[in-house]
Write a protein that holds these residues in place. Structure first.
Motif, PDB file in Angstrom:
ATOM      1  N   ASP A 607      -7.201   1.204  -2.335  1.00  0.00           N
ATOM      2  CA  ASP A 607      -6.079   0.276  -2.505  1.00  0.00           C
ATOM      3  C   ASP A 607      -4.764   0.860  -2.004  1.00  0.00           C
ATOM      4  N   ARG A 734       4.059  -2.620   0.502  1.00  0.00           N
ATOM      5  CA  ARG A 734       3.809  -1.836  -0.716  1.00  0.00           C
ATOM      6  C   ARG A 734       4.265  -2.592  -1.967  1.00  0.00           C
ATOM      7  N   GLY A 737       1.615  -5.354  -2.507  1.00  0.00           N
ATOM      8  CA  GLY A 737       0.355  -4.809  -2.984  1.00  0.00           C
ATOM      9  C   GLY A 737      -0.779  -5.035  -2.008  1.00  0.00           C
TER      10      GLY A 737
END
Length: 744
Positions: A607, A734, A737
């Motif tokens: 992730d 960022r 997400g």
């Protein structure tokens, strides 16, 4: 012919030390199933090139992928006729811009995969060849048109020159003298002397002159234009290879200046063009119109209606030098005469600055900065009110005559104003206004083009009537391939500049004909033999391609189905990006090709490791990125760059495909656009921005955030902006997400 791919991995320029070449070689052989994979220390060396040539000759390699340096270098060395060649810039996009060794390796592997896919999907284009007419049409017989005609004829081309007046010479025929062109310091005025040039045109067997004539219609495409010329009620249609529009300019309508300057109200207020005619009529002796008395005091008003948003917002460029010339008409041979020049600024660029300095020292010539705010008549004199002078005081100056520098307006302005008026009325649904414009303001068109986009050359919004030429990147080249604008229809200029301009336009017209004869694009992809090949069996006649093509290369039949005129095409791929059915392809560039490349980029499953696809245009954004690499500027390793012909070729399906695969974001880098556009394909970057506004629907369907796709405009010299653009975009990603599709 069966395709056989050869992958050639170069270890030079530090590539061999930065990445595991052996691993890449194994990926090429095993994962990508490339039949021929070779590694060499320096593939651009004689030994490296001979190795590739040997594989072509002995193993039948006909599709070559060279993984090494930028496709913008070593173009001669890596040219292999009869082979599809794809260059993979490992040096710039992996070695020089990424710091972490493992990230360099992963990037190199991705770029190799994309390069091989391009070779697998691509074919060697076959040129579109037609029987080309090697002749050039010049519309306009002034100084620009005659110069263009003679230059083309000197190069061996047949030329057809069409002039609407009964004689050649254009506006220059009305001039008494011309500004000096060589020894500026002496201030000696030059003779206009058009006769040698006119004789050169009329006596040249390669130039056919039509006077008292006009263009009735232009159909066809570069290399095969059908031009219908009308004269004295009869018409003639001829074949033409390329066209130069040199129809010149006319003075701004001084009647619009009556309120402020008294033009039309006072007989002795004249324009600079009327003053020129007075000088010629009386062989330099200036007699004022009201009583034919020889004048001793003349006041010249610079920028009369120019650099004024209510009239002409631009500078005409030639007025200051013209006024300095006309001031000499007043003072030469009359030591008691005075010529006063009131100016906002004096603009005499280049060597003309010497002429300005000479005028400052000329007895009888007075120059003063100020703003003329009014003119009135008292007895037999004119009184001129001047404010905002250098001294800051209001002044009144008496003169026998006032000359207004009213500036130049291109002959294209009236047709453009008419077309704009009709378009605005249609947009508002105002049929009455449209009918009024059609019946009362319809001008005489100049080129009468048989293009669905209109009868005249396109113009920039805010272009003030001047023909749209891409003045930053490609002088003379309009949005109608094979038709070139020259002289004051393109931008304000003086006679000397117009003659230089004409030489350049003649060379461009010649280049056009020569390229068409070889079946290659005219510009800017001046090497490209590909052309769009649509699968019309799936066409829904939505007209998006015909409406979005910046160059009028696509027409429609009676059913609305598009058909191409390939020689009008610039090979930008805008039609490919516009088509919702994805039926438009080039042999070496297609929606499927780029889409497959996108789908094969590695997407980290972690992730915290994003993956970003950057689509960037080949003309500005991609070279800027490579220049950033040349300066060893570091870029985020999450990025994978894919070069597009033009951002206008971006098909929205690529965004859906990439994001549904798990890519975290897409960054689009295109040329700058707008009033002073730089986009090599005129509208491509702007159309990409427009399409991007419709991406929201796609992202909503995928339940993704719209900020995952962003577009930035980058000029070719703005390499230093690339890292900051990327950092800004990465910060957004960022914050948003990871892509929820990651790992599926």
């Amino acid at each position: 012919m069966e395709k056989k791919i050869g992958l050639y991995i170069c270890k030079g320029c530090g590539i061999g030390e930065a990445v595991d070449v052996e691993k890449i070689q194994n990926i090429g052989k095993n994962a990508l199933r490339v039949p021929v994979v070779q590694v060499h220390d320096v593939f651009c060396s004689r030994e490296g090139i001979d190795l590739i040539k040997k594989d072509i000759a002995e193993q039948g390699v006909n599709s070559i992928v060279i993984a090494g340096c930028s496709p913008r270098v070593k173009t001669y060395e890596f040219s292999f006729p009869g082979c599809f060649v794809e260059r993979v810039p490992l040096r710039e996009l992996a070695v020089w811009t990424i710091e972490a060794p493992e990230e360099k390796q992963l990037a190199a592997e991705d770029y190799i995969k994309m390069g091989v896919i391009k070779a697998q999907k691509g074919e060697i284009p076959e040129p579109y060849i037609i029987e080309t007419v090697k002749s050039i049409l010049v519309v306009g017989g002034g100084i620009s048109g005659m110069t263009a005609a003679t230059e083309a004829a000197k190069a061996g081309y047949d030329v057809v020159l069409v002039e609407k007046e009964s004689e050649l010479g254009g506006f220059a025929r009305k001039l008494y003298k011309r500004v000096p062109t060589d020894d500026y310091t002496k201030g000696v005025l030059g003779d206009v002397n058009l006769e040698p040039l006119i004789n050169e045109v009329t006596s040249n067997p390669k130039i056919k002159v039509y006077t008292s004539s006009k263009i009735e219609k232009i159909d066809g495409q570069p290399g095969d234009f059908d031009v219908t010329i009308s004269k004295n009620g009869s018409t003639e249609t001829i074949k033409i290879g390329a066209i130069i529009q040199a129809t010149g300019w006319k003075p701004y309508d001084a009647k619009k200046l009556t309120k402020k300057y008294g033009y039309g109200k006072f007989k002795d207020v004249v324009t600079n063009f009327e003053f020129e005619e007075l000088a010629k009529k009386n062989k330099g002796v200036i007699k004022r119109p009201s009583d034919e008395r020889v004048v001793k005091t003349v006041l010249f008003v610079q920028c009369a209606g120019q650099r004024d948003p209510e009239h002409i917002p631009y500078c005409s460029g030639m007025c200051c030098a013209t006024t300095l010339k006309q001031a000499r008409y007043v003072t030469d041979g009359n030591s008691d005469a005075t010529a006063m020049v009131i100016y906002k600024d004096i603009r005499t660029p280049g060597k003309l600055e010497y002429y300005y300095k000479e005028a400052q020292n000329t007895p009888g010539v007075m120059l003063a900065k100020g703003e003329v705010t009014g003119i009135r008549e008292e007895y037999d004199k004119l009184v001129v009110t001047v404010e905002d002078s250098l001294l800051g005081d209001k002044a009144e100056i008496e003169a026998e005559m006032v000359v207004l520098a009213t500036g130049m307006v291109p002959t294209t302005k009236e047709p453009q104003d008419y077309l704009i008026g009709l378009a605005e009325a249609a947009a508002k649904g105002d049929e009455a206004k449209a009918k009024y414009i059609e019946t009362t303001k319809k001008p005489e068109f100049i080129l009468n083009l048989g293009y669905r986009q209109g009868p005249e050359l396109p113009f920039l919004e805010g272009g003030f009537g001047f023909v749209d030429s891409n003045f930053i990147c490609f002088q003379y080249e309009t949005r109608r391939t094979g038709i070139y604008a020259v002289g004051p229809v393109r931008q304000p200029m003086n006679m000397t500049e117009a003659q230089e301009d004409a030489k350049g336009a003649a060379l461009k017209a010649i280049q056009c004909v020569e390229h068409v004869a070889k079946g290659i694009a005219v510009h800017p992809r001046a090497w490209d033999t590909s052309f769009p090949e649509p699968n019309l069996t799936k066409c829904t006649a939505c007209k998006r391609c015909t409406e979005e093509c910046p160059f009028g290369a696509i027409d429609e039949d009676e059913k609305g189905v598009p058909f191409y005129k390939p020689n009008r095409c610039r090979r930008c791929g805008t039609c490919m990006g516009a088509c919702p059915e994805r039926i438009v392809s080039f042999k070496d560039y297609s929606v499927d090709m780029i889409g497959t490349m996108l789908k094969n980029v590695s997407v980290p499953s972690e992730d915290d490791r994003p993956r970003i696809i950057v689509l960037c245009c080949e003309n500005d954004a991609f070279p800027a990125t490579e220049t950033a690499a040349l300066h060893r500027l570091k870029l985020d390793p999450a990025l994978r760059f894919i070069q597009l012909r033009c951002l206008g070729s971006m098909n929205l399906v690529w965004i859906a495909d990439a994001l549904s695969k798990g890519v975290d974001g897409m960054l689009l880098l295109g040329c700058k656009f707008g009033e002073n556009y730089q986009c090599h394909f005129a509208k491509g970057s702007e159309l990409a921005k427009y399409r991007l506004g419709k991406v929201q629907e796609t992202l909503d369907r995928l339940q993704l955030e719209s900020d995952r796709v962003q577009m930035y405009e980058v000029a070719i010299d703005e390499y230093w902006r690339i890292p900051s653009i990327i950092d800004e975009f990465m910060e957004k990603i960022r914050q948003i997400g990871p892509n929820p599709f990651k790992g599926f």
